[in-house]
Design a protein around this motif. Structure first.
Motif, PDB file in Angstrom:
ATOM      1  N   PHE A 123       1.020  16.771  -7.890  1.00 16.68           N
ATOM      2  CA  PHE A 123       2.250  17.564  -7.792  1.00 16.68           C
ATOM      3  C   PHE A 123       3.414  16.736  -7.248  1.00 16.68           C
ATOM      4  O   PHE A 123       4.563  16.897  -7.667  1.00 16.68           O
ATOM      5  N   GLU A 124       3.116  15.841  -6.310  1.00 18.46           N
ATOM      6  CA  GLU A 124       4.176  14.995  -5.772  1.00 18.46           C
ATOM      7  C   GLU A 124       4.732  14.036  -6.814  1.00 18.46           C
ATOM      8  O   GLU A 124       5.905  13.650  -6.775  1.00 18.46           O
ATOM      9  N   ASN A 158       3.771  19.693 -13.319  1.00 16.41           N
ATOM     10  CA  ASN A 158       4.030  21.120 -13.155  1.00 16.41           C
ATOM     11  C   ASN A 158       2.757  21.908 -12.889  1.00 16.41           C
ATOM     12  O   ASN A 158       2.795  22.994 -12.302  1.00 16.41           O
ATOM     13  N   ASP A 159       1.623  21.359 -13.373  1.00 16.43           N
ATOM     14  CA  ASP A 159       0.339  22.035 -13.156  1.00 16.43           C
ATOM     15  C   ASP A 159      -0.771  20.986 -13.196  1.00 16.43           C
ATOM     16  O   ASP A 159      -0.558  19.851 -13.646  1.00 16.43           O
ATOM     17  N   TYR A 160      -1.942  21.424 -12.744  1.00 12.49           N
ATOM     18  CA  TYR A 160      -3.056  20.496 -12.576  1.00 12.49           C
ATOM     19  C   TYR A 160      -4.312  21.244 -13.002  1.00 12.49           C
ATOM     20  O   TYR A 160      -4.589  22.347 -12.506  1.00 12.49           O
TER      21      TYR A 160
END
Length: 522
Positions: free
Chosen positions: A100-101, A105-107
């Motif tokens: 995220f860093e 936008n998503d994982y």
């Protein structure tokens, strides 16, 4: 319910895993696959149309997924492209934080649940589209507002007005546009494109086209006229949008807008915004044309007042003095005869002024100068006019050469044209120099060329541009007594015959060329 079709990039070094990911997301989308991070970075920096979403594997040879993501977020063009990070090995909380860093936008961890991946992808695409729609609406409103201000600053300059419209359309809505504007006095064409080469190619497109769309370049080449082929081959056309400039009878204005990419076609909101831009531009052009017409009318009125107060007053004063002399009992017969001759000259002068004013007034109110064509021997007519002019210009040598040409013209009006042009050539040319009149015919068009040898420098370019305007007089100090209507009337007579007149001035002399179509051949 599946989301509307989207354009998705899948970045995975495993061909099999890439195919599984595509199948999981859904077959109604379009896909491009990349085997490594370097390839997707290169593509993202060079491609014109970016994807709706990127599905990015984390662990790959070369650039890893988090490095690719950081690069995308560092570039203004790719900053807002949604990214879903996929990984089978980096599933700890710290890894998720790093993803995220880096800008994801998503994982999603592998192996993924198909429904979950599809739902996450659909959510991101929907959110991105909503943001793009909002950004797009802001861009439309901003473009309209900026155009409104620019049109005010154009201050009635039609070229500037058309240029501002073209800039707004290309910067905000389309890839290129061609704007044509024609009224009774002149025509303008403005072409603009995102690239210089595109603008060049657009200027070569001649035929207007209706609004239409094309599946590919081959269809565009088949359906469009040949003048569009260079543009289509180099840039492609997927959409032409054709709209009229609303100018309400004052001129004919037309705008053609091109889209070169199938992924960026105009939607209903774009069309509505473009209509608003054209409406604003039409109002600005209307105001400019009306203001120019008002200026011309005011100038025309001032000139008429000047003519009535000066040019007509002079012969009237001479006539009044002559009448007083005739009433005098002391005038002898010889003096009376001289006075009558002067009165007659004044009457002729006044009749000539009135005739010219009638001609120019008819032309200005749109009636045009009336002509009565009939079979005319052009060579004989020119020769007859020259014989009369020899008496008025005894020091000038006149030379007539060329073909014997028969056509259908108004002989009285043509005598007026030739007398004016040849008389001016003798009056403004070098003393004791020759005036040449050449008559020729080609492609059913007769041409009369009048050439003189100039006294000093050639006629300035600025003066050449306004030479056929009404009330424009010769620059020589000794020849400023005319009304300045002669060349204007000459042009209107030539136009009434369906012809054209042009002038060219060089150190070798000044040449007027009159081209007259033959309505009947000998």
């Amino acid at each position: 319910m599946p989301s509307p079709p989207a354009h998705i990039w899948i970045v995975d070094d495993s061909v099999t895993q890439g195919a599984i990911t595509e199948q999981a997301i859904g077959g109604h989308h379009s896909y491009v696959h990349f085997a490594d991070g370097t390839s997707v970075v290169e593509r993202a920096t060079s491609v014109r149309v970016l994807p709706d979403l990127i599905v990015l594997d984390w662990v790959m040879p070369g650039l890893c997924g988090d490095e690719v993501c950081r690069f995308l977020r560092s570039e203004p063009r790719t900053r807002d492209v949604p990214v879903v990070m996929l990984t089978a090995s980096r599933t700890e909380t710290a890894d998720i934080v790093v993803a995220f860093e880096s800008g994801a936008n998503d994982y999603v961890a592998k192996p993924f649940v198909v429904e979950e991946l599809r739902a996450r992808v659909d959510t991101l695409i929907r959110a991105a589209r909503m943001k793009r729609a909002a950004d797009r609406e802001v861009a439309r409103v901003t473009a309209i507002n900026q155009l409104s201000r620019a049109l005010l600053l154009a201050n009635g300059d039609i070229n500037a007005i058309l240029g501002e419209l073209a800039r707004t359309l290309v910067d905000t809505f389309v890839d290129g546009c061609v704007i044509d504007l024609v009224n009774s006095t002149h025509g303008e064409r403005v072409a603009r494109h995102r690239t210089e080469r595109g603008a060049e190619l657009l200027l070569g497109t001649v035929e207007r086209q209706p609004t239409r769309m094309f599946a590919d370049r081959d269809e565009a080449l088949t359906r469009l006229p040949p003048s569009y082929a260079p543009y289509v081959r180099e840039l492609g056309i997927y959409e032409i949008r054709s709209l009229q400039l609303p100018i309400r009878g004052l001129a004919d204005g037309h705008v053609m807008m091109m889209r070169d990419n199938a992924y960026e076609l105009s939607d209903a909101n774009d069309v509505a915004a473009m209509d608003t831009c054209l409406e604003l531009t039409g109002l600005a052009i209307e105001a400019a044309l009306r203001a120019e017409a008002a200026r011309v009318a005011a100038r025309f009125q001032e000139e008429l007042i000047g003519i009535v107060s000066h040019d007509l007053r002079t012969p009237l004063g001479a006539m009044s003095m002559g009448v007083d002399l005739l009433r005098s009992e002391t005038a002898d017969p010889n003096q009376r005869a001289d006075v009558l001759r002067r009165i007659n000259n004044s009457v002729r002068r006044m009749m000539s002024i009135v005739d010219q004013l009638l001609d120019v007034t008819r032309s200005r109110i749109g009636q045009g100068i009336q002509v009565a064509p009939k079979a005319t021997n052009l060579t004989g007519l020119v020769t007859g006019v020259i014989d009369e002019l020899r008496l008025a210009h005894p020091k000038t040598s006149f030379e007539v050469s060329g073909d014997a040409i028969q056509g259908s013209w108004d002989p009285d009006r043509l005598e007026q044209v030739i007398s004016n042009l040849v008389g001016n050539a003798a009056q403004y040319g070098r003393d004791d120099a020759k005036v040449s009149i050449t008559i020729s015919k080609a492609n059913e068009v007769a041409t009369i060329a009048v050439h003189n040898q100039i006294r000093g420098a050639p006629i300035a370019e600025e003066q050449l541009r306004t030479m056929f305007d009404p009330f424009m007089r010769g620059s020589a100090r000794e020849h400023k007594n005319g009304l300045g209507l002669g060349l204007y009337i000459v042009r209107e007579i030539v136009k009434a015959h369906g012809g054209a007149i042009e002038v060219d001035s060089t150190p070798n002399g000044t040449v007027f060329r009159v081209a007259l179509p033959l309505s009947q051949s000998a």
